[in-house]
Design a protein around this motif. Structure first.
Motif, PDB file in Angstrom:
ATOM      1  N   VAL C 126       0.822  -1.215   0.000  1.00 57.66           N
ATOM      2  CA  VAL C 126       0.000   0.000   0.000  1.00 57.66           C
ATOM      3  C   VAL C 126       0.856   1.266   0.000  1.00 57.66           C
ATOM      4  O   VAL C 126       0.434   2.291  -0.523  1.00 57.66           O
ATOM      5  CB  VAL C 126      -0.965   0.002   1.218  1.00 57.66           C
ATOM      6  CG1 VAL C 126      -1.854   1.228   1.186  1.00 57.66           C
ATOM      7  CG2 VAL C 126      -1.817  -1.252   1.208  1.00 57.66           C
ATOM      8  N   THR C 127       2.081   1.207   0.560  1.00 57.46           N
ATOM      9  CA  THR C 127       2.899   2.428   0.611  1.00 57.46           C
ATOM     10  C   THR C 127       3.785   2.606  -0.617  1.00 57.46           C
ATOM     11  O   THR C 127       4.295   3.696  -0.863  1.00 57.46           O
ATOM     12  CB  THR C 127       3.833   2.430   1.847  1.00 57.46           C
ATOM     13  OG1 THR C 127       4.658   1.260   1.776  1.00 57.46           O
ATOM     14  CG2 THR C 127       3.044   2.432   3.123  1.00 57.46           C
ATOM     15  N   GLU C 128       3.992   1.536  -1.370  1.00 61.79           N
ATOM     16  CA  GLU C 128       4.957   1.585  -2.471  1.00 61.79           C
ATOM     17  C   GLU C 128       4.678   2.709  -3.459  1.00 61.79           C
ATOM     18  O   GLU C 128       5.568   3.491  -3.787  1.00 61.79           O
ATOM     19  CB  GLU C 128       4.960   0.235  -3.196  1.00 61.79           C
ATOM     20  CG  GLU C 128       6.094   0.052  -4.159  1.00 61.79           C
ATOM     21  CD  GLU C 128       7.431  -0.137  -3.475  1.00 61.79           C
ATOM     22  OE1 GLU C 128       7.478  -0.150  -2.222  1.00 61.79           O
ATOM     23  OE2 GLU C 128       8.431  -0.241  -4.177  1.00 61.79           O
ATOM     24  N   ALA C 129       3.443   2.774  -3.964  1.00 61.05           N
ATOM     25  CA  ALA C 129       3.136   3.793  -4.974  1.00 61.05           C
ATOM     26  C   ALA C 129       3.143   5.202  -4.395  1.00 61.05           C
ATOM     27  O   ALA C 129       3.707   6.112  -4.994  1.00 61.05           O
ATOM     28  CB  ALA C 129       1.804   3.466  -5.646  1.00 61.05           C
ATOM     29  N   PRO C 130       2.532   5.434  -3.223  1.00 62.93           N
ATOM     30  CA  PRO C 130       2.614   6.791  -2.661  1.00 62.93           C
ATOM     31  C   PRO C 130       4.055   7.281  -2.505  1.00 62.93           C
ATOM     32  O   PRO C 130       4.353   8.434  -2.791  1.00 62.93           O
ATOM     33  CB  PRO C 130       1.936   6.637  -1.294  1.00 62.93           C
ATOM     34  CG  PRO C 130       0.970   5.537  -1.483  1.00 62.93           C
ATOM     35  CD  PRO C 130       1.626   4.588  -2.440  1.00 62.93           C
ATOM     36  N   ILE C 131       4.959   6.380  -2.098  1.00 64.98           N
ATOM     37  CA  ILE C 131       6.338   6.815  -1.900  1.00 64.98           C
ATOM     38  C   ILE C 131       7.027   7.074  -3.235  1.00 64.98           C
ATOM     39  O   ILE C 131       7.654   8.115  -3.441  1.00 64.98           O
ATOM     40  CB  ILE C 131       7.131   5.758  -1.106  1.00 64.98           C
ATOM     41  CG1 ILE C 131       6.594   5.666   0.320  1.00 64.98           C
ATOM     42  CG2 ILE C 131       8.620   6.105  -1.078  1.00 64.98           C
ATOM     43  CD1 ILE C 131       7.241   4.587   1.153  1.00 64.98           C
ATOM     44  N   HIS C 132       6.907   6.117  -4.158  1.00 64.98           N
ATOM     45  CA  HIS C 132       7.730   6.202  -5.364  1.00 64.98           C
ATOM     46  C   HIS C 132       7.054   6.881  -6.534  1.00 64.98           C
ATOM     47  O   HIS C 132       7.720   7.259  -7.485  1.00 64.98           O
ATOM     48  CB  HIS C 132       8.191   4.800  -5.771  1.00 64.98           C
ATOM     49  CG  HIS C 132       9.121   4.191  -4.767  1.00 64.98           C
ATOM     50  ND1 HIS C 132      10.461   4.493  -4.736  1.00 64.98           N
ATOM     51  CD2 HIS C 132       8.903   3.336  -3.752  1.00 64.98           C
ATOM     52  CE1 HIS C 132      11.033   3.832  -3.731  1.00 64.98           C
ATOM     53  NE2 HIS C 132      10.110   3.127  -3.121  1.00 64.98           N
ATOM     54  N   VAL C 133       5.722   7.007  -6.487  1.00 67.48           N
ATOM     55  CA  VAL C 133       5.055   7.683  -7.598  1.00 67.48           C
ATOM     56  C   VAL C 133       4.630   9.082  -7.184  1.00 67.48           C
ATOM     57  O   VAL C 133       4.794  10.041  -7.925  1.00 67.48           O
ATOM     58  CB  VAL C 133       3.825   6.878  -8.071  1.00 67.48           C
ATOM     59  CG1 VAL C 133       3.110   7.600  -9.182  1.00 67.48           C
ATOM     60  CG2 VAL C 133       4.259   5.500  -8.522  1.00 67.48           C
ATOM     61  N   LEU C 134       4.089   9.192  -5.950  1.00 68.67           N
ATOM     62  CA  LEU C 134       3.636  10.508  -5.498  1.00 68.67           C
ATOM     63  C   LEU C 134       4.740  11.272  -4.778  1.00 68.67           C
ATOM     64  O   LEU C 134       4.594  12.440  -4.476  1.00 68.67           O
ATOM     65  CB  LEU C 134       2.423  10.353  -4.562  1.00 68.67           C
ATOM     66  CG  LEU C 134       1.198   9.695  -5.175  1.00 68.67           C
ATOM     67  CD1 LEU C 134       0.074   9.585  -4.152  1.00 68.67           C
ATOM     68  CD2 LEU C 134       0.719  10.472  -6.390  1.00 68.67           C
ATOM     69  N   GLY C 135       5.838  10.557  -4.453  1.00 68.62           N
ATOM     70  CA  GLY C 135       6.944  11.252  -3.806  1.00 68.62           C
ATOM     71  C   GLY C 135       6.721  11.546  -2.328  1.00 68.62           C
ATOM     72  O   GLY C 135       7.391  12.389  -1.755  1.00 68.62           O
ATOM     73  N   MET C 136       5.802  10.824  -1.730  1.00 72.05           N
ATOM     74  CA  MET C 136       5.542  11.043  -0.302  1.00 72.05           C
ATOM     75  C   MET C 136       6.686  10.527   0.541  1.00 72.05           C
ATOM     76  O   MET C 136       7.411   9.622   0.144  1.00 72.05           O
ATOM     77  CB  MET C 136       4.302  10.255   0.093  1.00 72.05           C
ATOM     78  CG  MET C 136       3.070  11.069   0.218  1.00 72.05           C
ATOM     79  SD  MET C 136       1.827  10.017   0.979  1.00 72.05           S
ATOM     80  CE  MET C 136       0.523  10.310  -0.154  1.00 72.05           C
TER      81      MET C 136
END
Lengths: 219, 216, 287
Positions: C126-136
């Motif tokens: 669940v965190t993978e995309a927010p971190i690497h795509v949204l830059g969170m």
């Protein structure tokens, strides 16, 4: 004629074993680089890049390692008017040769990652590079390990050929010992085989260890 | 630099040696098959001692270099009174080494024959030998022919190793030509090309064979 | 009137700009036509259910919006921006990856077969995309992820791997993973079709909560007719590559107009009915 016990051979053989290990490790690194580079080339959308990858793979898979070794050591220097050391020729030939076989492993493992994974990553708006790095490749790598393990053993065996371009590897030292005392020839060769076997088993053990570590979290 | 006229000049000399390379491949391959089948049966044997021995032998031969094994056959055995010609030692070495690979291939082919075939043979009271020759092997072999074909090509590419035990085949001839005239470039390049001309079309053929057997 | 052509209006009754516009979208594979000149608007926050026989093109409709398939003809607009095309020096050209990436951020999708990342824990999925795509930052992404996982009822499983979860649990994680990216439109491609019957309810309940919470438009491709009736603002019936009929759930299920829709619904009622009869006779035997 000296009467030597086989235990006196050990130091010299171990020195040769060190060279063998050195060539094996360096060539393995080269082979992995070639395998991944050409694997990705062959998966590329560009037809030209795919062709380059395929030509590399077919040429190096389609000719004999020993011939490639001789060509790189004897023929290439003439063509380019440079000097190539035996060690460089050895690492290059073995790396390029086994890299070509490894390329197919890389390609087929990446292709066997389920399409749904690509789609899920796309749905989360991951860029193709991010997708490959964090979703596809981590799943493809464990699939590559068994075949890489086999290729590793073949590579180790392949290093014995460097004796023929006068690199002082394990086989070379064995032949030197033969010249000291040819009556011990069977024992010397038996020791060679035994030492290679131990090296092969060590590499297999490392691969098995890596296989276990990358299998975490799966059913 | 590259000299075309010289290349064409030495080509016949290289081509002359091709039959020896091909002969070594064919005989070596035959030896590998002949030695491989009993080895695979030994591996599947119900007697633990035999199957462990077989596994040990296979692992040992497969993990050690063919070159050293050839040296053993050619240089070490004479000390025990067994002398081989370079060709004989070569094909024996190839055969022994690749029989271990062949045994795995045969084993997988035999295992792929459904258990029901054995039972049907028994129900019809076929003897052990007939079961193998008439029922099992005809089903086991066709699917593994492409894999065997690949090993044939592999063994062809291994024949240059036989130059190390003084067999005069392609590589040895190229070396002789090269050292005589100090022109290695054309000789070795031609050898590369000759190998490629044989093995690449062969591998395509094997690929086509594979597709045909998959369709069945 | 616009309403009649495109069949919908935003939930609060006020005319808003559609968040998704399909204009004459077609898709064929060789000579097989899967979708035929589809026109469709979806409004912000609208819940649209898509029903129809298999092969009718409904999945393709969603996949083209998610950029998993390219339309053979026609255009799709998301939030006023063309998806598959971009304007370069005043001309319309096929969009490049950069443009697709930009517009795609507004769409999310939940798949029939979940497609969780097997090599990551639930939390990392669940965190993978927010971190690497949204830059969170990892901290912020983790906070959001835990919040979402709690909403779908899986707080106790955050450090597990997908292989240890049931189908229903996996799908709930997949929903959390998609929703945490806060898309404008969420696509559900037969989200419960691959689940064992007893696991369907937990997933439907999560989707129901999402629908109630939100300003997120939803396209639900489903066979669960009762469910569709419950949460959809509009139901669309597709058959053989076209939208045959659309309307409110009441219009579609109670008063189907077209013969094809009537036939489709009666087949469904029959199966449901037969299932019901079987159940009744089994429980009769038990007594």
């Amino acid at each position: 004629m000296l009467q030597t016990s086989i235990w006196e051979f050990t130091p010299l053989l171990l020195r040769g074993a060190l060279i063998t290990i050195e060539v094996t490790l360096a060539a393995t690194v080269a082979a992995i680089l070639c395998a991944f580079l050409s694997g990705f080339l062959r998966l590329s959308k560009s037809r030209i890049l795919r062709l380059i990858g395929t030509v590399y793979v077919e040429v190096f898979r389609g000719t004999s390692l020993l011939v490639q070794l001789f060509w790189l050591y004897f023929a290439l220097p003439i063509l380019l008017d440079i000097h190539i050391s035996a060690m460089s020729a050895a690492i290059a030939a073995i790396g390029l040769n086994y890299g070509a076989y490894g390329s197919e492993v890389v390609r087929s493992s990446i292709v066997s990652v389920p399409k749904g994974q690509y789609e899920a990553a796309t749905a989360l708006n991951m860029s193709p590079w991010l997708r490959m790095r964090r979703v596809v490749l981590p799943q493809a790598l464990p699939l590559m390990l068994p075949s890489f393990g086999n290729l590793q053993i073949e590579l180790l065996k392949g290093t014995s050929l460097v004796y023929l371009i006068t690199l002082t590897d394990l086989t070379y030292q064995g032949m030197i010992l033969r010249s000291y005392d040819s009556s011990k020839t069977p024992e010397i060769f038996a020791m060679l085989l035994f030492l290679y076997f131990i090296l092969a088993y060590s590499f297999t053990w490392v691969i098995r260890f890596l296989e276990r570590r990358t299998a975490k979290g799966r059913a | 630099m590259w000299d075309w006229s010289y290349a064409f000049q030495i080509l016949p000399e290289l081509a002359n040696v091709l039959p020896i390379t091909i002969a070594a491949t064919v005989v070596g391959f035959a030896a590998a098959c002949v030695l491989g089948l009993p080895l695979s049966l030994a591996r599947k044997s119900n007697y633990k001692a035999i199957s462990y021995l077989a596994v040990g032998w296979i692992e040992f031969i497969r993990s050690t270099p063919l070159l050293v094994q050839l040296f053993f056959l050619f240089y070490a055995l004479p000390l025990y009174g067994i002398s081989f010609s370079p060709f004989a030692a070569g094909v024996l070495g190839l055969g022994l080494h690749y029989s271990t690979y062949m045994s795995e291939v045969f084993r997988s082919g035999i295992d792929a024959v459904p258990a029901g075939q054995w039972e049907a043979a028994k129900a019809l009271n076929f003897g052990k030998r007939r079961t193998w020759t008439n029922i099992i092997l005809p089903q086991a072999v066709p699917p593994i022919i492409p894999v065997m074909g690949n090993y044939f090509i592999t063994m062809f590419k291994e024949t240059p190793l036989l130059s190390a035990i003084t067999l005069v085949e392609l590589l040895q001839t190229a070396k002789a030509i090269g050292s005589g005239s100090f022109r290695y470039l054309e000789a070795f390049t031609l050898v590369c090309i000759l190998f490629f001309l044989f093995s690449y079309p062969s591998s395509l053929l094997v690929g086509r064979l594979e597709k045909r057997f998959q369709r069945k | 009137m616009d309403d009649e052509v495109h069949g919908g209006r935003s939930p609060d009754g006020v005319h808003q700009e559609p968040v998704v516009k399909y204009r004459k979208v077609s898709k064929s594979y060789g000579s097989t036509v899967v979708l035929n000149e589809i026109d469709l608007d979806i409004y912000p926050g609208e819940k649209v259910a898509v029903i129809g026989p298999s092969g009718s093109g409904k999945t393709t409709l969603a996949r083209m919006l998610m950029t998993l398939e390219e339309p053979t003809a026609g255009t799709i607009e998301v939030d006023g921006e063309l998806l598959w095309h971009q304007e370069v020096k005043g001309k319309l050209v096929p969009a490049n990856e950069k443009h697709l990436h930009k517009v795609r951020s507004k769409i999310g999708m939940v798949f029939q077969h979940f497609h969780l990342f097997p090599h990551m824990t639930i939390l990392r999925n669940v965190t993978e995309a927010p971190i690497h795509v949204l830059g969170m930052s990892r901290a912020e992404a983790t906070e959001r992820a835990l919040e979402m996982l709690e909403k779908v009822g899986l707080s106790d499983k955050v450090d597990e791997y997908p292989s240890r979860l049931s189908g229903g649990q996996k799908q709930r994680v997949a929903i959390a993973r998609a929703v945490v990216m806060r898309p404008r439109v969420m696509l559900f491609d037969e989200a419960t079709s691959a689940l064992d019957p007893e696991l369907v309810g937990e997933v439907l309940s999560v989707i129901k909560d999402l629908a109630a919470a939100g300003d997120m438009a939803m396209m639900l491709i489903t066979h669960e007719m009762d469910f569709a009736g419950e949460i959809a603002d509009r139901v669309i019936f597709t058959d053989m590559g076209s939208i045959v009929e659309q309307g409110t759930p009441e219009q579609i299920f109670e008063r189907p107009q077209s013969p094809r829709l009537q036939a489709f619904l009666s087949r469904f009622r029959q199966t449901w009915f037969m299932g019901g009869v079987q159940e009744a006779s089994i429980s009769a035997e038990k007594r």
